[in-house]
Design a protein around this motif. Structure first.
Motif, PDB file in Angstrom:
ATOM      1  N   ASP A  39       0.835  -1.204   0.000  1.00  0.00           N
ATOM      2  CA  ASP A  39       0.000   0.000   0.000  1.00  0.00           C
ATOM      3  C   ASP A  39       0.867   1.251   0.000  1.00  0.00           C
ATOM      4  OD1 ASP A  39      -2.407  -1.480   0.154  1.00  0.00           O
ATOM      5  OD2 ASP A  39      -2.320  -1.526   2.341  1.00  0.00           O
ATOM      6  N   ALA A  40       1.941   1.224   0.782  1.00  0.00           N
ATOM      7  CA  ALA A  40       2.838   2.383   0.875  1.00  0.00           C
ATOM      8  C   ALA A  40       3.450   2.708  -0.484  1.00  0.00           C
ATOM      9  CB  ALA A  40       3.925   2.134   1.911  1.00  0.00           C
ATOM     10  N   ILE A  41       3.861   1.690  -1.209  1.00  0.00           N
ATOM     11  CA  ILE A  41       4.437   1.898  -2.545  1.00  0.00           C
ATOM     12  C   ILE A  41       3.400   2.515  -3.480  1.00  0.00           C
ATOM     13  CG2 ILE A  41       5.332   0.710  -4.600  1.00  0.00           C
ATOM     14  CD1 ILE A  41       6.652  -1.282  -2.563  1.00  0.00           C
ATOM     15  N   GLU A  42       2.183   2.000  -3.415  1.00  0.00           N
ATOM     16  CA  GLU A  42       1.108   2.538  -4.249  1.00  0.00           C
ATOM     17  C   GLU A  42       0.813   3.991  -3.876  1.00  0.00           C
ATOM     18  OE1 GLU A  42      -3.558   1.635  -5.351  1.00  0.00           O
ATOM     19  OE2 GLU A  42      -2.369   0.043  -4.430  1.00  0.00           O
ATOM     20  N   LEU A  43       0.794   4.290  -2.574  1.00  0.00           N
ATOM     21  CA  LEU A  43       0.546   5.659  -2.130  1.00  0.00           C
ATOM     22  C   LEU A  43       1.656   6.605  -2.587  1.00  0.00           C
ATOM     23  CD1 LEU A  43      -1.158   7.714  -0.605  1.00  0.00           C
ATOM     24  CD2 LEU A  43       0.066   7.054   1.484  1.00  0.00           C
ATOM     25  N   LEU A  44       2.901   6.157  -2.554  1.00  0.00           N
ATOM     26  CA  LEU A  44       3.997   7.002  -3.039  1.00  0.00           C
ATOM     27  C   LEU A  44       3.789   7.372  -4.504  1.00  0.00           C
ATOM     28  CD1 LEU A  44       7.185   5.526  -1.345  1.00  0.00           C
ATOM     29  CD2 LEU A  44       6.138   7.760  -0.940  1.00  0.00           C
ATOM     30  N   GLY A  45       3.302   6.436  -5.297  1.00  0.00           N
ATOM     31  CA  GLY A  45       2.994   6.727  -6.700  1.00  0.00           C
ATOM     32  C   GLY A  45       1.927   7.802  -6.823  1.00  0.00           C
ATOM     33  N   LYS A  46       0.925   7.742  -5.968  1.00  0.00           N
ATOM     34  CA  LYS A  46      -0.137   8.745  -5.991  1.00  0.00           C
ATOM     35  C   LYS A  46       0.380  10.099  -5.497  1.00  0.00           C
ATOM     36  CE  LYS A  46      -3.748   5.297  -5.659  1.00  0.00           C
ATOM     37  NZ  LYS A  46      -4.240   5.428  -7.023  1.00  0.00           N
ATOM     38  N   ILE A  47       1.299  10.076  -4.546  1.00  0.00           N
ATOM     39  CA  ILE A  47       1.917  11.320  -4.069  1.00  0.00           C
ATOM     40  C   ILE A  47       2.715  11.966  -5.196  1.00  0.00           C
ATOM     41  CG2 ILE A  47       3.719  12.232  -2.537  1.00  0.00           C
ATOM     42  CD1 ILE A  47       2.610  10.265  -0.385  1.00  0.00           C
ATOM     43  N   GLU A  48       3.407  11.142  -5.978  1.00  0.00           N
ATOM     44  CA  GLU A  48       4.146  11.687  -7.129  1.00  0.00           C
ATOM     45  C   GLU A  48       3.194  12.375  -8.104  1.00  0.00           C
ATOM     46  OE1 GLU A  48       8.074   8.865  -7.557  1.00  0.00           O
ATOM     47  OE2 GLU A  48       6.190   8.076  -8.367  1.00  0.00           O
TER      48      GLU A  48
END
Length: 85
Positions: A39-48
């Motif tokens: 989930d954290a990896i996916e959220l980082l993508g959304k933050i980008e």
């Protein structure tokens, strides 16, 4: 982007994409909502996407200390401020 707008975007992502129910700004993401490393990896993508640029490896490593939604907001503000010309 001010913190209120940013908070609304993050809460929308967490409720719509990660199915959080009534997230609190100081909830522990893992303990209270079952947030895991994928989930954290996916959220980082959304933050980008929110920021409009890719995060460096060092910036991604700094995300490892995130535990709450307030931590996410603080993290984004620091990254955005560090990239301003």
């Amino acid at each position: 982007m001010n913190r209120d707008v940013l908070q609304k975007k993050i809460l929308t992502i967490l409720t719509e994409d990660f199915e959080f129910e009534q997230p609190g700004l100081n909830d522990n993401l893992r303990d209270d909502h079952g947030f895991d490393s994928i989930d954290a990896i996916e959220l980082l993508g959304k933050i980008e996407l929110i920021l409009g640029f890719s995060l460096t490896w060092e910036e991604k490593e700094k995300a490892m200390g995130i535990r709450t939604i307030n931590d996410i907001l603080d993290y984004i503000e620091v990254i955005a401020a560090s990239r301003k010309p």
